[in-house]
Design a protein around this motif. Structure first.
Motif, PDB file in Angstrom:
ATOM      1  N   GLU A   5       0.811  -1.138  -0.034  1.00 38.90           N
ATOM      2  CA  GLU A   5      -0.143  -0.124  -0.012  1.00 38.90           C
ATOM      3  C   GLU A   5       0.769   1.350  -0.141  1.00 38.90           C
ATOM      4  N   ILE A   6       1.960   1.232   0.891  1.00 45.38           N
ATOM      5  CA  ILE A   6       2.872   2.423   0.844  1.00 45.38           C
ATOM      6  C   ILE A   6       3.660   2.501  -0.489  1.00 45.38           C
ATOM      7  N   ASN A   7       3.968   1.458  -1.134  1.00 45.72           N
ATOM      8  CA  ASN A   7       4.569   1.498  -2.217  1.00 45.72           C
ATOM      9  C   ASN A   7       3.471   2.321  -3.526  1.00 45.72           C
ATOM     10  N   LYS A   8       2.372   1.758  -3.376  1.00 45.57           N
ATOM     11  CA  LYS A   8       1.247   2.579  -4.299  1.00 45.57           C
ATOM     12  C   LYS A   8       1.198   3.925  -3.894  1.00 45.57           C
ATOM     13  N   GLU A   9       1.231   4.298  -2.670  1.00 44.23           N
ATOM     14  CA  GLU A   9       0.916   5.758  -2.248  1.00 44.23           C
ATOM     15  C   GLU A   9       2.249   6.518  -2.917  1.00 44.23           C
TER      16      GLU A   9
ATOM     17  N   ALA B 208      10.537   2.326 -11.655  1.00 49.30           N
ATOM     18  CA  ALA B 208       9.310   2.125 -12.293  1.00 49.30           C
ATOM     19  C   ALA B 208       7.964   1.932 -11.629  1.00 49.30           C
ATOM     20  N   THR B 209       7.912   1.993 -10.549  1.00 52.16           N
ATOM     21  CA  THR B 209       6.897   2.100  -9.553  1.00 52.16           C
ATOM     22  C   THR B 209       6.312   3.674  -9.537  1.00 52.16           C
ATOM     23  N   GLU B 210       7.180   4.436 -10.193  1.00 48.13           N
ATOM     24  CA  GLU B 210       6.558   6.076 -10.392  1.00 48.13           C
ATOM     25  C   GLU B 210       6.531   6.633  -8.961  1.00 48.13           C
ATOM     26  N   PRO B 211       7.294   6.450  -8.083  1.00 50.53           N
ATOM     27  CA  PRO B 211       7.206   6.991  -6.797  1.00 50.53           C
ATOM     28  C   PRO B 211       7.353   8.435  -6.439  1.00 50.53           C
ATOM     29  N   LYS B 212       6.950   9.031  -5.445  1.00 40.92           N
ATOM     30  CA  LYS B 212       6.981  10.535  -5.075  1.00 40.92           C
ATOM     31  C   LYS B 212       8.340  10.656  -4.340  1.00 40.92           C
ATOM     32  N   LEU B 213       8.739   9.536  -3.556  1.00 40.04           N
ATOM     33  CA  LEU B 213       9.756   9.444  -2.780  1.00 40.04           C
ATOM     34  C   LEU B 213      10.689   8.385  -3.153  1.00 40.04           C
TER      35      LEU B 213
END
Length: 252
Positions: free
Chosen positions: A74-78, A167-172
């Motif tokens: 969930e945190i990765n998707k956030e 690749a997960t398109e993170p913010k951080l």
């Protein structure tokens, strides 16, 4: 508003306070460093940020959203992705497939679609291949896309792990000792890569690192942990010239 806000964060293991009253605010686009002696609690902070550990107290907000209690997925998707001190790749899979695994956060299809190789499956697989190769080009790995990940040189494996995280398109993006095991030339190249990732992807980066040349060369601000508590915090040059930091961290 800070993209990452941690306030009064703490956790204990078996009665031992591993991290106590940890606080940091990181602005969007910053290159921020977290340093300290071995056992200071740095990786524990990363583990709380990514849901591996749930803090006993305190708050964590990512882009204004409370993420305490959420699972790692969930945190990765956030919007938080990380690399590890000990590289964690799918070593029996290809370089390309390692990056595509990260892309599955954003490209999904049903099990039936995959089994039957329906048109949607073929379309999405083609899109993922193209996107993965774009990311591999950032790290000069596109010509090794068909290599088994375990056959890459050590420095290239480090780069592949960062590419998969992106690749997960993170913010951080959290980097846990990215220069560990690298020679000086590889470290210099890594510094350029991290700067490029920040600028090209408009990325916010928080890193743990022991290589002080890398820290002083790319980090704009630092937090120093010692025995689970914040020893110093602020602009990199000020922190690294702090006598308490020199005594605790550099052993002088």
């Amino acid at each position: 508003m800070a993209i990452l806000e941690e306030k009064n964060l703490g956790i204990s293991f078996g009665g031992l306070r591993a991290v106590d009253s940890f606080e940091v605010n990181i602005e969007k686009g910053q290159l921020y460093g977290l340093i300290g002696p071995n056992g200071a609690g740095k990786t524990t902070v990363f583990n709380m940020l990514t849901g591996v550990y749930k803090p006993d107290d305190g708050l964590i907000r990512l882009d204004g959203v409370d993420i305490v209690g959420k699972s790692t997925i969930e945190i990765n998707k956030e919007g938080i992705a990380r690399t590890f001190q000990n590289i964690r790749l799918f070593k029996d899979q290809s370089v390309l497939d390692n990056v595509k695994i990260g892309l599955h956060n954003h490209y999904t299809y049903s099990t039936l679609t995959g089994i039957l190789r329906l048109p949607k499956y073929r379309k999405l697989e083609k899109e993922m291949d193209e996107r993965a190769i774009e990311l591999l080009k950032v790290f000069d790995l596109e010509d090794k896309k068909d290599y088994q990940a375990s056959n890459l040189p050590y420095g290239a494996q480090r780069k592949l792990e960062i590419a998969r995280a992106l690749a997960t398109e993170p913010k951080l993006l959290l980097l846990d000792e990215p220069a560990a095991g690298m020679n000086p030339n590889e470290t210099e190249e890594l510094m350029d890569t991290i700067r490029f990732v920040r600028d090209e992807f408009d990325m916010t980066i928080l890193l743990i690192e022991h290589d002080m040349r890398l820290v002083s060369g790319i980090c704009e601000e630092l937090t120093v942990l010692n025995f689970g508590q914040v020893l110093a915090q602020g602009k990199t040059s000020d922190v690294l010239n702090n006598p308490e930091v020199i005594k605790a961290y550099l052993g002088e």
